[in-house]
Design a protein around this motif. Structure first.
Motif, PDB file in Angstrom:
ATOM      1  N   THR A  25      16.083 -35.994 -24.300  1.00 33.80           N
ATOM      2  CA  THR A  25      15.140 -35.401 -25.249  1.00 33.80           C
ATOM      3  C   THR A  25      13.933 -36.323 -25.388  1.00 33.80           C
ATOM      4  O   THR A  25      13.975 -37.501 -24.998  1.00 33.80           O
ATOM      5  CB  THR A  25      15.798 -35.209 -26.627  1.00 33.80           C
ATOM      6  N   LEU A  26      12.847 -35.792 -25.959  1.00 34.95           N
ATOM      7  CA  LEU A  26      11.662 -36.620 -26.187  1.00 34.95           C
ATOM      8  C   LEU A  26      11.998 -37.806 -27.088  1.00 34.95           C
ATOM      9  O   LEU A  26      11.493 -38.916 -26.884  1.00 34.95           O
ATOM     10  CB  LEU A  26      10.541 -35.782 -26.803  1.00 34.95           C
ATOM     11  N   GLU A  27      12.837 -37.577 -28.085  1.00 35.94           N
ATOM     12  CA  GLU A  27      13.206 -38.659 -28.999  1.00 35.94           C
ATOM     13  C   GLU A  27      13.983 -39.749 -28.259  1.00 35.94           C
ATOM     14  O   GLU A  27      13.747 -40.942 -28.461  1.00 35.94           O
ATOM     15  CB  GLU A  27      14.055 -38.108 -30.143  1.00 35.94           C
ATOM     16  N   GLU A  28      14.904 -39.332 -27.371  1.00 33.90           N
ATOM     17  CA  GLU A  28      15.677 -40.312 -26.604  1.00 33.90           C
ATOM     18  C   GLU A  28      14.784 -41.086 -25.646  1.00 33.90           C
ATOM     19  O   GLU A  28      14.923 -42.304 -25.487  1.00 33.90           O
ATOM     20  CB  GLU A  28      16.786 -39.590 -25.833  1.00 33.90           C
ATOM     21  N   LEU A  29      13.853 -40.374 -25.007  1.00 32.88           N
ATOM     22  CA  LEU A  29      12.924 -41.040 -24.102  1.00 32.88           C
ATOM     23  C   LEU A  29      12.053 -42.040 -24.859  1.00 32.88           C
ATOM     24  O   LEU A  29      11.808 -43.153 -24.390  1.00 32.88           O
ATOM     25  CB  LEU A  29      12.046 -40.009 -23.391  1.00 32.88           C
ATOM     26  N   ARG A  30      11.589 -41.635 -26.039  1.00 31.62           N
ATOM     27  CA  ARG A  30      10.755 -42.533 -26.841  1.00 31.62           C
ATOM     28  C   ARG A  30      11.519 -43.796 -27.224  1.00 31.62           C
ATOM     29  O   ARG A  30      11.020 -44.916 -27.092  1.00 31.62           O
ATOM     30  CB  ARG A  30      10.280 -41.818 -28.096  1.00 31.62           C
ATOM     31  N   ASP A  31      12.753 -43.621 -27.695  1.00 30.84           N
ATOM     32  CA  ASP A  31      13.558 -44.772 -28.112  1.00 30.84           C
ATOM     33  C   ASP A  31      13.813 -45.727 -26.943  1.00 30.84           C
ATOM     34  O   ASP A  31      13.770 -46.957 -27.102  1.00 30.84           O
ATOM     35  CB  ASP A  31      14.882 -44.305 -28.712  1.00 30.84           C
ATOM     36  N   ASP A  32      14.081 -45.164 -25.763  1.00 30.85           N
ATOM     37  CA  ASP A  32      14.326 -46.005 -24.587  1.00 30.85           C
ATOM     38  C   ASP A  32      13.062 -46.745 -24.168  1.00 30.85           C
ATOM     39  O   ASP A  32      13.114 -47.915 -23.765  1.00 30.85           O
ATOM     40  CB  ASP A  32      14.840 -45.156 -23.419  1.00 30.85           C
ATOM     41  N   LEU A  33      11.919 -46.070 -24.249  1.00 32.55           N
ATOM     42  CA  LEU A  33      10.658 -46.717 -23.895  1.00 32.55           C
ATOM     43  C   LEU A  33      10.355 -47.874 -24.841  1.00 32.55           C
ATOM     44  O   LEU A  33       9.927 -48.945 -24.419  1.00 32.55           O
ATOM     45  CB  LEU A  33       9.509 -45.697 -23.932  1.00 32.55           C
ATOM     46  N   VAL A  34      10.566 -47.652 -26.120  1.00 28.81           N
ATOM     47  CA  VAL A  34      10.328 -48.710 -27.109  1.00 28.81           C
ATOM     48  C   VAL A  34      11.217 -49.914 -26.824  1.00 28.81           C
ATOM     49  O   VAL A  34      10.771 -51.067 -26.855  1.00 28.81           O
ATOM     50  CB  VAL A  34      10.568 -48.174 -28.541  1.00 28.81           C
ATOM     51  N   ALA A  35      12.486 -49.656 -26.509  1.00 28.54           N
ATOM     52  CA  ALA A  35      13.434 -50.745 -26.261  1.00 28.54           C
ATOM     53  C   ALA A  35      13.138 -51.476 -24.956  1.00 28.54           C
ATOM     54  O   ALA A  35      13.122 -52.711 -24.915  1.00 28.54           O
ATOM     55  CB  ALA A  35      14.864 -50.194 -26.254  1.00 28.54           C
ATOM     56  N   ASP A  36      12.893 -50.728 -23.887  1.00 29.95           N
ATOM     57  CA  ASP A  36      12.722 -51.350 -22.569  1.00 29.95           C
ATOM     58  C   ASP A  36      11.377 -52.038 -22.404  1.00 29.95           C
ATOM     59  O   ASP A  36      11.266 -53.038 -21.683  1.00 29.95           O
ATOM     60  CB  ASP A  36      12.891 -50.298 -21.460  1.00 29.95           C
ATOM     61  N   LEU A  37      10.331 -51.516 -23.029  1.00 24.62           N
ATOM     62  CA  LEU A  37       8.996 -52.091 -22.889  1.00 24.62           C
ATOM     63  C   LEU A  37       8.641 -53.037 -24.027  1.00 24.62           C
ATOM     64  O   LEU A  37       7.562 -53.617 -24.032  1.00 24.62           O
ATOM     65  CB  LEU A  37       7.948 -50.971 -22.782  1.00 24.62           C
ATOM     66  N   GLY A  38       9.537 -53.169 -24.997  1.00 26.65           N
ATOM     67  CA  GLY A  38       9.278 -54.088 -26.100  1.00 26.65           C
ATOM     68  C   GLY A  38       8.152 -53.655 -27.012  1.00 26.65           C
ATOM     69  O   GLY A  38       7.410 -54.482 -27.530  1.00 26.65           O
ATOM     70  N   LEU A  39       8.005 -52.334 -27.214  1.00 22.17           N
ATOM     71  CA  LEU A  39       6.923 -51.813 -28.053  1.00 22.17           C
ATOM     72  C   LEU A  39       7.336 -51.848 -29.528  1.00 22.17           C
ATOM     73  O   LEU A  39       8.521 -51.812 -29.863  1.00 22.17           O
ATOM     74  CB  LEU A  39       6.587 -50.375 -27.642  1.00 22.17           C
ATOM     75  N   THR A  40       6.334 -51.923 -30.401  1.00 25.20           N
ATOM     76  CA  THR A  40       6.634 -51.883 -31.833  1.00 25.20           C
ATOM     77  C   THR A  40       6.815 -50.445 -32.298  1.00 25.20           C
ATOM     78  O   THR A  40       7.637 -50.158 -33.168  1.00 25.20           O
ATOM     79  CB  THR A  40       5.502 -52.541 -32.628  1.00 25.20           C
ATOM     80  N   LYS A  41       6.061 -49.519 -31.727  1.00 23.83           N
ATOM     81  CA  LYS A  41       6.178 -48.118 -32.094  1.00 23.83           C
ATOM     82  C   LYS A  41       5.618 -47.254 -30.973  1.00 23.83           C
ATOM     83  O   LYS A  41       4.828 -47.713 -30.148  1.00 23.83           O
ATOM     84  CB  LYS A  41       5.426 -47.828 -33.399  1.00 23.83           C
ATOM     85  N   LEU A  42       6.028 -46.005 -30.964  1.00 22.69           N
ATOM     86  CA  LEU A  42       5.547 -45.051 -29.969  1.00 22.69           C
ATOM     87  C   LEU A  42       5.841 -43.652 -30.503  1.00 22.69           C
ATOM     88  O   LEU A  42       6.972 -43.355 -30.895  1.00 22.69           O
ATOM     89  CB  LEU A  42       6.261 -45.264 -28.630  1.00 22.69           C
ATOM     90  N   HIS A  43       4.829 -42.786 -30.521  1.00 25.54           N
ATOM     91  CA  HIS A  43       4.999 -41.445 -31.079  1.00 25.54           C
ATOM     92  C   HIS A  43       5.503 -40.491 -30.003  1.00 25.54           C
ATOM     93  O   HIS A  43       5.189 -40.627 -28.818  1.00 25.54           O
ATOM     94  CB  HIS A  43       3.675 -40.934 -31.644  1.00 25.54           C
ATOM     95  N   GLU A  44       6.290 -39.526 -30.434  1.00 23.32           N
ATOM     96  CA  GLU A  44       6.799 -38.528 -29.486  1.00 23.32           C
ATOM     97  C   GLU A  44       5.666 -37.763 -28.815  1.00 23.32           C
ATOM     98  O   GLU A  44       5.803 -37.318 -27.666  1.00 23.32           O
ATOM     99  CB  GLU A  44       7.740 -37.551 -30.208  1.00 23.32           C
ATOM    100  N   ARG A  45       4.553 -37.581 -29.536  1.00 20.95           N
ATOM    101  CA  ARG A  45       3.413 -36.866 -28.929  1.00 20.95           C
ATOM    102  C   ARG A  45       2.894 -37.609 -27.696  1.00 20.95           C
ATOM    103  O   ARG A  45       2.483 -36.987 -26.715  1.00 20.95           O
ATOM    104  CB  ARG A  45       2.290 -36.697 -29.957  1.00 20.95           C
ATOM    105  N   THR A  46       2.917 -38.932 -27.772  1.00 20.25           N
ATOM    106  CA  THR A  46       2.471 -39.731 -26.632  1.00 20.25           C
ATOM    107  C   THR A  46       3.414 -39.540 -25.457  1.00 20.25           C
ATOM    108  O   THR A  46       2.978 -39.418 -24.304  1.00 20.25           O
ATOM    109  CB  THR A  46       2.420 -41.217 -27.023  1.00 20.25           C
TER     110      THR A  46
END
Length: 342
Positions: A25-46
Motif C-alpha cells: 500500500t502507499l502507507e507501507e511504501l511510505r513507511d519503508d522509504l522513511v526507514a530505509d532512506l533515513g527521512l524525518t517525514k514523507l507524505h503519501e501524496r509524494t
C-alpha cells in the motif's frame, strides 16, 4: 525539490516493489522509504506522485484492491525489462567491476551490486557461465586494500540524508596524529578513491566556499549526527570539476601546475601510468623530460616523486620543491655512512 533526491527515492521504490510479491500500500511504501532512506517525514501524496512518475517512464506498476487496501506491485512487463542477455566477456567485465568495489561491502551500495550480480548468475545459461569461470580463473584483480565500510553503514546513511536535505552534520573527526575534534560540516557528496570513501564537504562557519571545500576521510569519523540546521548549497560548485582538478584526493578549487624533471626511464613509467589526464610530458634534452601536472597539495606529489628516486626533480612551485627537499634531507639523516651502490 532536489532532482537527485527524487531519483534516489524512486529507485528505492522500485526495489521495494521488486521484493514485494503481493504488493504494498502507499502507507507501507511510505513507511519503508522513511526507514530505509533515513527521512524525518514523507507524505503519501509524494509517494503517489513517484509511482505515477515511474508509470509515465514506462514501468508496469499495477494496483488492485485487497483486504488491507489498494496495493501496488510490478507487472510482468516490468519484470521482462530486467531480463537481459549477457555474454562471457560482459560477465567478466562486470565481475572485475564488482571486485574493485569491495570496499563498499556492507553498505547500501553493495547490496544493490550483490543483488544484481546474483540475478545475473541465475539468468545466464550454464555454458556461458562455465566459459566465464574458465576465463575468470586466469584473470586476477588485486592491489586494492582489503577493507570495507560495513561498520560505517549507519554514518553513510546519515551523511546521505544530509546531502539530500542540505543539512549540517556534527562530526567527531580525528586526523592522523591529532586528537579527536568536533566539527560541523556541510556535505555536498561522496567520493571513492583508492578503496577509501571520502565526504566532500565544507566546514560550517568558514569563509569562501572555494577554500572551505575539502575531502574528509570516512575512516576518521568517530561519530556523525545530523542537525536541524540547514545550509544553502553553492550553485557554482561542480563536484566533477573539483575532484578532477588534481592528481589524487587532495582536490581543490586552486591547483598548481607542478613541473618535474624526469630521466628517460622515469618518463617511460609516467607515460605508461599517467598521474593525471591533463598532464604534459615533453622532452627537454636527450637525457631529460619535463612533466607538468596539476596538484593541489605537496603531499600528493611527494610519494610519487620519491618513488622515482633520483630520477625525478621537482622544479616548482617552490612550496612543492621545498616539501620534497625537506623529506629527502630527513631521509638522508636516517641512513648515515651508507656507501653508494656500485
Amino acid at each position: 525539490m532536489a532532482r537527485n533526491e527524487q531519483l534516489i527515492r524512486q529507485h528505492k521504490l522500485l526495489q521495494l516493489l521488486e521484493l514485494s510479491r503481493f504488493g504494498r500500500t502507499l502507507e507501507e511504501l511510505r513507511d519503508d522509504l522513511v526507514a530505509d532512506l533515513g527521512l524525518t517525514k514523507l507524505h503519501e501524496r509524494t509517494v503517489r506522485r513517484d509511482v505515477e512518475a515511474l508509470q509515465a517512464a514506462g514501468f508496469d506498476i499495477q494496483n488492485e484492491n485487497v483486504q488491507r487496501g489498494r496495493v501496488f506491485k510490478l507487472g510482468q512487463n516490468t519484470t521482462d525489462v530486467h531480463e537481459i542477455g549477457i555474454s562471457a566477456t560482459e560477465l567478466i567485465a562486470l565481475s572485475i567491476g564488482r571486485d574493485l568495489l569491495f570496499p563498499l561491502m556492507g553498505t547500501q551500495y553493495w547490496r544493490g551490486i550483490e543483488s544484481f550480480w546474483n540475478k545475473v548468475q541465475e539468468a545466464v545459461p550454464n555454458g556461458v557461465f562455465d566459459h566465464y569461470a574458465r576465463y575468470r580463473a586466469a584473470l586476477h584483480v588485486f592491489g586494492s586494500p582489503t577493507k570495507t565500510y560495513e561498520k560505517q553503514e549507519g554514518m553513510l546513511k546519515t551523511i546521505n540524508r544530509a546531502i539530500l536535505e542540505h543539512r549540517l552534520v556534527e562530526i567527531e573527526y580525528q586526523s592522523i596524529g591529532k586528537p579527536i575534534s568536533t566539527r560541523k560540516i556541510e556535505p555536498y557528496g561522496l567520493a571513492v578513491y583508492q578503496s577509501s570513501i571520502y565526504v566532500v564537504a565544507a566546514e560550517s562557519g568558514t569563509e569562501s566556499t572555494g577554500q572551505r571545500l575539502r575531502n574528509w576521510k570516512l575512516d576518521r569519523f568517530h561519530k556523525a549526527l545530523i542537525l536541524d540546521e540547514y545550509f544553502r548549497p553553492d550553485e557554482d560548485i561542480d563536484l566533477s570539476k573539483y575532484l578532477g582538478s588534481s592528481i589524487g584526493i587532495f582536490s581543490g578549487e586552486a591547483s598548481a601546475q607542478v613541473k618535474i624533471r624526469l630521466s628517460p626511464r622515469s618518463a617511460a613509467y609516467v607515460r605508461e601510468d599517467p598521474w593525471h589526464p591533463d598532464q604534459g610530458l615533453e622532452q627537454e634534452t636527450e637525457d631529460s623530460f619535463l612533466l607538468t601536472v596539476p596538484a593541489s597539495h605537496p603531499r600528493e606529489i611527494l610519494p610519487k616523486v620519491l618513488s622515482l628516486g633520483a630520477d625525478a626533480e621537482v622544479l616548482g612551485p617552490e612550496e612543492f620543491r621545498s616539501t620534497v627537499a625537506e623529506a629527502v634531507s630527513k631521509m638522508a639523516e636516517r641512513y648515515p655512512n651508507v656507501p653508494p651502490s656500485p
